[in-house]
Write a protein that holds these residues in place. Sequence first.
Motif, mmCIF file in Angstrom:
data_model
loop_
_atom_site.group_PDB
_atom_site.id
_atom_site.type_symbol
_atom_site.label_atom_id
_atom_site.label_comp_id
_atom_site.label_asym_id
_atom_site.label_seq_id
_atom_site.Cartn_x
_atom_site.Cartn_y
_atom_site.Cartn_z
ATOM 1 N N LYS A 90 76.172 -6.823 41.109
ATOM 2 C CA LYS A 90 76.067 -5.362 40.958
ATOM 3 C C LYS A 90 76.716 -4.900 39.655
ATOM 4 O O LYS A 90 76.191 -4.017 38.984
ATOM 5 N N ARG A 92 76.929 -6.719 36.912
ATOM 6 C CA ARG A 92 75.989 -7.128 35.862
ATOM 7 C C ARG A 92 74.827 -6.135 35.757
ATOM 8 O O ARG A 92 74.428 -5.756 34.656
ATOM 9 N N ALA A 93 74.283 -5.716 36.900
ATOM 10 C CA ALA A 93 73.157 -4.778 36.888
ATOM 11 C C ALA A 93 73.570 -3.422 36.296
ATOM 12 O O ALA A 93 72.844 -2.847 35.476
ATOM 13 N N LEU A 94 74.732 -2.917 36.707
ATOM 14 C CA LEU A 94 75.201 -1.631 36.173
ATOM 15 C C LEU A 94 75.495 -1.734 34.682
ATOM 16 O O LEU A 94 75.184 -0.817 33.914
ATOM 17 N N GLU A 96 74.125 -3.810 32.536
ATOM 18 C CA GLU A 96 72.850 -3.925 31.816
ATOM 19 C C GLU A 96 72.206 -2.553 31.648
ATOM 20 O O GLU A 96 71.699 -2.225 30.574
ATOM 21 N N THR A 97 72.255 -1.738 32.689
ATOM 22 C CA THR A 97 71.701 -0.382 32.625
ATOM 23 C C THR A 97 72.401 0.433 31.546
ATOM 24 O O THR A 97 71.780 1.231 30.854
ATOM 25 N N ALA A 98 73.721 0.233 31.390
ATOM 26 C CA ALA A 98 74.504 0.976 30.401
ATOM 27 C C ALA A 98 74.529 0.288 29.043
ATOM 28 O O ALA A 98 75.196 0.761 28.119
ATOM 29 N N ASP A 99 73.827 -0.838 28.916
ATOM 30 C CA ASP A 99 73.781 -1.617 27.679
ATOM 31 C C ASP A 99 75.187 -2.056 27.225
ATOM 32 O O ASP A 99 75.547 -1.941 26.061
ATOM 33 N N SER A 148 81.729 6.520 35.981
ATOM 34 C CA SER A 148 80.405 6.867 36.511
ATOM 35 C C SER A 148 80.383 6.736 38.037
ATOM 36 O O SER A 148 81.103 5.917 38.619
#
Length: 179
Positions: A90, A92-94, A96-99, A148
Motif C-alpha cells: 500500500k 508503494r502504491a501511494l 507511486e501515485t504521488a511520484d 494526506s
Amino acid sequence: MFTGLRNSVLWGEFPFDSWMVVRYPSHRKMLKMISNPYYVAVCNPIRKRAVAQFELAFTKPRDPDSGLQRHRQVLAFHVEPTNAESFLSKVRALAETADLPVVYESVSCLDFDFISDPAANDPQPLTWPVTAALATGSKERLREFAASKPVERLLAAQKSACAVLYDRADKLYYLKFGN
C-alpha cells in the motif's frame, strides 16, 4: 549506511533522535565483529555511553541497493503492522501515485532479544519491525504526502505507527559522553 537525524515527527510518536541503517555482508560478519575482543573491550563501552536507548535487529530489506544513502531528506514510516506485506504494498502504491520513490523497505527477521535483564542501551527488539522510506528533493512534498488522508488512514490502521522526517547526517558530531 544511512544515518538520519530526526527533523520532525509528522504522525504518531517517535522517541528517538536518530535512525541508522547499516548493511553488513552477512549476519555472520556482524556477529563476528561484535564478538571481537577489541569491540567488546573498547567499542561497545563507548557505544553504551553514547546511546541512551538502542534497538537492533537483523532485517530483510526489499532492495538493499535502493539508494537510501544518496538522499538528504527521507520520510520514514516505522510501523508494527497488522500485515507487513500488505502495508508495504500500500505504501508503494501511494508513493507511486504521488511520484515519490520508495528508497528503503525492511522487515525485522531476527531481534536481539536474548540478553537477560538488558539495560536501555543494550540491544533491544525493534519497537516498529517494519520500515518504509521515501525521498525527494523537497521536504514540503514529503510533509504533504505524510499528511494526506490515504496515508493517515493507512497509518491509523496499523497496531502502532509513526511517520518521521529525517535529515541525513553526514558526520556524527552530536555524541556526548558522560552525564
